[in-house]
Enzyme design. Structure first.
Site, PDB file in Angstrom:
ATOM      1  N   LYS A  33       1.057   4.350  -2.884  1.00 19.08           N
ATOM      2  CA  LYS A  33       0.841   5.769  -2.618  1.00 19.08           C
ATOM      3  C   LYS A  33       2.104   6.590  -2.900  1.00 19.08           C
ATOM      4  O   LYS A  33       2.018   7.778  -3.268  1.00 19.08           O
ATOM      5  CB  LYS A  33       0.356   5.980  -1.185  1.00 19.08           C
ATOM      6  CG  LYS A  33      -1.078   5.486  -0.963  1.00 19.08           C
ATOM      7  CD  LYS A  33      -2.071   6.194  -1.888  1.00 19.08           C
ATOM      8  CE  LYS A  33      -3.509   5.791  -1.631  1.00 19.08           C
ATOM      9  NZ  LYS A  33      -4.468   6.510  -2.507  1.00 19.08           N
ATOM     10  N   TYR A  83       0.827  -1.202   0.000  1.00 20.90           N
ATOM     11  CA  TYR A  83       0.000   0.000   0.000  1.00 20.90           C
ATOM     12  C   TYR A  83       0.862   1.253   0.000  1.00 20.90           C
ATOM     13  O   TYR A  83       0.609   2.199  -0.771  1.00 20.90           O
ATOM     14  CB  TYR A  83      -0.934   0.003   1.215  1.00 20.90           C
ATOM     15  CG  TYR A  83      -1.782   1.253   1.303  1.00 20.90           C
ATOM     16  CD1 TYR A  83      -2.803   1.486   0.383  1.00 20.90           C
ATOM     17  CD2 TYR A  83      -1.550   2.207   2.297  1.00 20.90           C
ATOM     18  CE1 TYR A  83      -3.575   2.637   0.450  1.00 20.90           C
ATOM     19  CE2 TYR A  83      -2.320   3.357   2.378  1.00 20.90           C
ATOM     20  CZ  TYR A  83      -3.318   3.572   1.439  1.00 20.90           C
ATOM     21  OH  TYR A  83      -4.078   4.716   1.503  1.00 20.90           O
TER      22      TYR A  83
END
Length: 311
Positions: A215, A211
């Site tokens: 990002k 994750y």
């Protein structure tokens, strides 16, 4: 004597105009106390800047996306078009009804079923829009998710794929689908791309490797895009929230609500509404003003891993 008369006149003016006293002041979103007249003027200025715009919000069925759709509608309720996309079309239709009930017919809402992790669906997005919705002015790339807290070498291949396909490839494909609409306008192009990043893109943490990587990719793509389009009037904006309570943690824990609730135990996280206000504020600035990069924490958070929890 003239000085005394002048002072007396000033006091009488205040008495005759009580709205100017401190008791009538209200806090603004930025923490300033503003006279109600000033607040109305500010609101109408932002409403006028947004008036007539066509706005796309991805991941609009819940959380930040849903709040953003409502905030745009409330801010400029007289003349606005919203294209709300997500996988759950029933939730989008329900949201469209909520918006109509709250602000009336001045905001036209188009619910559009779209999975941004599927490139073929994005390729068909703009061509399939009704003519009145095709001149898009603002793209809010909000759709994103996280799966699991596994660490290498135990990260599931399917979790890696869905996170990259949604958070990175999906965001880039949506940008590439909309950007030609912006670029054909005068002065090298005009429009807003607002990417929703995360503190995770700035500060990786254990159990969030994939994750965080997605990002960080969003952050790099956003900064590159801003430099590539610097000669245009296309604004590239990134908003990076810290801890926000939405369906995010429920998805991360594969639907385990108890585990998701534990994430927010002893703290007061941000809400979707908090981030939505910032998104709409950024979109509502004068065209020459770019809120390029914003990091948003709740008061108990100082970094990705530093939080104060009440016992």
């Amino acid at each position: 004597m003239s000085l005394i008369k002048a002072c007396a006149r000033s006091i009488n003016l205040v008495r005759r105009n009580p709205p100017l006293c401190n008791a009538s002041l209200r806090p603004s979103p930025l923490g300033l106390s503003l006279h109600p007249t000033f607040r109305r003027t500010m609101a109408s200025a932002m409403a006028k800047r947004l008036e007539g715009k066509t706005i796309v919000v991805t991941g609009a069925s819940s959380g930040i996306g849903k709040s953003t759709a409502k905030e745009f509608a409330r801010t400029s309720p007289k003349n606005l078009k919203l294209i709300l996309t997500a996988r759950r079309i029933d939730a989008l239709k329900a949201l469209a009804e909520e918006i109509k009930a709250e602000v009336g017919d001045g905001v036209k809402v188009l619910p559009y079923q779209l999975d941004v992790s599927k490139p073929e669906q994005i390729n068909n997005f703009v061509p399939s829009l009704p003519e009145e919705f095709k001149e898009i002015d603002i793209l809010v790339n909000n759709a994103g998710l996280v799966k699991g807290v596994a660490q290498a070498p135990d990260i599931k291949a399917e979790d890696m794929s869905i996170m990259f396909d949604t958070n990175v490839t999906g965001l880039i494909n949506m940008t590439q689908a909309i950007l030609p609409i912006f670029k054909k306008r005068s002065e090298g192009g005009r429009g807003d791309i607002i990417n929703i990043g995360s503190i995770a893109g700035r500060e990786p943490y254990a159990g969030g490797g994939i994750y965080c990587a997605t990002k960080a990719a969003v952050r790099s793509f956003t900064e590159s895009l801003r430099k590539e389009l610097v000669a245009s009037r296309i604004r590239i904006i990134e908003i990076d929230p810290g801890q926000v309570e939405t369906e995010f943690s429920v998805v991360r824990f594969y639907g385990d609500k108890a585990k998701a609730d534990a994430v927010y135990k002893g703290v007061e996280p941000l809400t979707g509404d908090d981030i939505a206000e910032i998104i709409v504020f950024a979109a509502g600035r004068r065209e020459n003003v770019v809120i390029a990069d914003t990091l948003v924490f709740p008061s108990h958070q100082a970094s990705a891993g530093v939080m104060h929890r009440k016992s």
